[in-house]
Design a protein around this motif. Sequence first.
Motif, PDB file in Angstrom:
ATOM      1  N   ASP A 165     -39.470  89.414  40.149  1.00 61.33           N
ATOM      2  CA  ASP A 165     -39.677  89.440  41.465  1.00 61.33           C
ATOM      3  C   ASP A 165     -40.681  90.158  42.075  1.00 61.33           C
ATOM      4  OD1 ASP A 165     -37.422  87.335  41.617  1.00 61.33           O
ATOM      5  OD2 ASP A 165     -36.061  89.214  41.915  1.00 61.33           O
ATOM      6  N   GLU A 166     -40.956  91.477  41.699  1.00 60.79           N
ATOM      7  CA  GLU A 166     -41.757  92.303  42.144  1.00 60.79           C
ATOM      8  C   GLU A 166     -42.751  92.745  41.258  1.00 60.79           C
ATOM      9  OE1 GLU A 166     -41.986  93.080  45.562  1.00 60.79           O
ATOM     10  OE2 GLU A 166     -39.857  92.543  46.222  1.00 60.79           O
ATOM     11  N   ALA A 203     -45.970  93.563  41.234  1.00 62.79           N
ATOM     12  CA  ALA A 203     -47.044  94.495  41.552  1.00 62.79           C
ATOM     13  C   ALA A 203     -46.365  95.661  41.536  1.00 62.79           C
ATOM     14  CB  ALA A 203     -47.642  94.144  43.240  1.00 62.79           C
ATOM     15  N   GLU A 204     -45.209  95.848  41.920  1.00 60.92           N
ATOM     16  CA  GLU A 204     -44.370  97.156  41.824  1.00 60.92           C
ATOM     17  C   GLU A 204     -44.201  97.565  40.547  1.00 60.92           C
ATOM     18  OE1 GLU A 204     -40.688  97.268  44.081  1.00 60.92           O
ATOM     19  OE2 GLU A 204     -41.720  96.685  45.856  1.00 60.92           O
TER      20      GLU A 204
END
Length: 326
Positions: free
Chosen positions: A283-284, A286-287
């Motif tokens: 889902d994330e 980049a994080e």
Amino acid sequence: MAFVDECTVFARAGRGGNGSASLHSEPYKPLGGPNGGDGGDGGSVVFEVSRGLHDLAWLADHPHQTATAGEPGRKSNRDGATGADVVVPVPDGTVVFDERGLLADLVGEGARALVARGGRGGRGNAAFASARNRVPRTSEPGEDGEEKRLRVELRTVADVGLVGLPNAGKSTLLARLTAAKPKIADYPFTTLTPNLGVAGSDADRFVVADIPGLIEGASTGRGLGHRFLRHIVRCRALVLVVDLAAVDPQQDLATLRDELTAYDPELATRPSIVVGTKADLVDEPAEIADSLDADALAVSAMTGDGLDELLERLGLLSRNAERSEP
Ligand SMILES: Nc1nc2c(ncn2[C@@H]2O[C@H](COP(=O)(O)OP(=O)(O)OP(=O)(O)O)[C@@H](O)[C@H]2O)c(=O)[nH]1
Ligand SMILES: [Mg+2]
């Protein structure tokens, strides 16, 4: 054909030809002067880097490399012919050891190394004539050529090496960044031997190596990795490939770094970037990438996200690495 990156070679250089002990003879001139020619030098065994060879398979199939002997000297001051060298084609990045240690490290097309020296030809008796001994009857024998048992290794030379745990997506990246067509599959240890591809535009092309997956303990011989860690040593820059969708990407990166350092502490200082793959599966992305490394990049070989930037960063990395070389 199987990829061969180590083998043993028996190199035998040619013996030098014997010098001749001939005396000039003519009817009615029984005691002529010495006229024995010198023996020719024996041929040597030479390794030469040849484009188009990517492993040591040919050499492993032809482990006996023998150069010819020098011809003996003859009467009438004729010297023997020199033995021909044997020039053995080897791939770029070939390293040669003899019983005393490193003998040659061949990098760059056309690089050459003499691995077994031919014996010197013996001098003929004509060479020994002096005021005190006008008619020498002895000549020298030729010297033996060197005989060597060589250990030969290939250490792939590439600008950028892709390293990571098994199944991280290294081969997929190689396929997306270059024209190479490595085997890709959803199981660990798909890649069994290093793959090379060429990326970038004509002006700044760089070679990318995809190396079999490393597991914890690779530096001490676990898995396949230890056999291939030597190929990483020659990469100017490294891409640490981490699967963003893995259970614990941070731990995977730590394991990878530990193995590289354990194998060769110098690897930890090699220019490198961290790349998180399979961004499309989380889902994330980049994080997660940020949590790995401040400069980490998230990419997806599936959607193509981040690949252009990766290519640009790799070009920069390989150019910088080239510049910072001694
Ligand atoms: N969804 C998704 N799958 C990917 C991506 N990159 C690779 N994969 C899949 O991940 C699996 C492993 O990919 P490989 O490229 O073979 O991995 P590898 O790191 O070369 O693996 P080894 O050679 O075994 O060390 C394959 O099923 C790929 O299709 C991606 O960006 N997105
Ligand atoms: Mg692979």
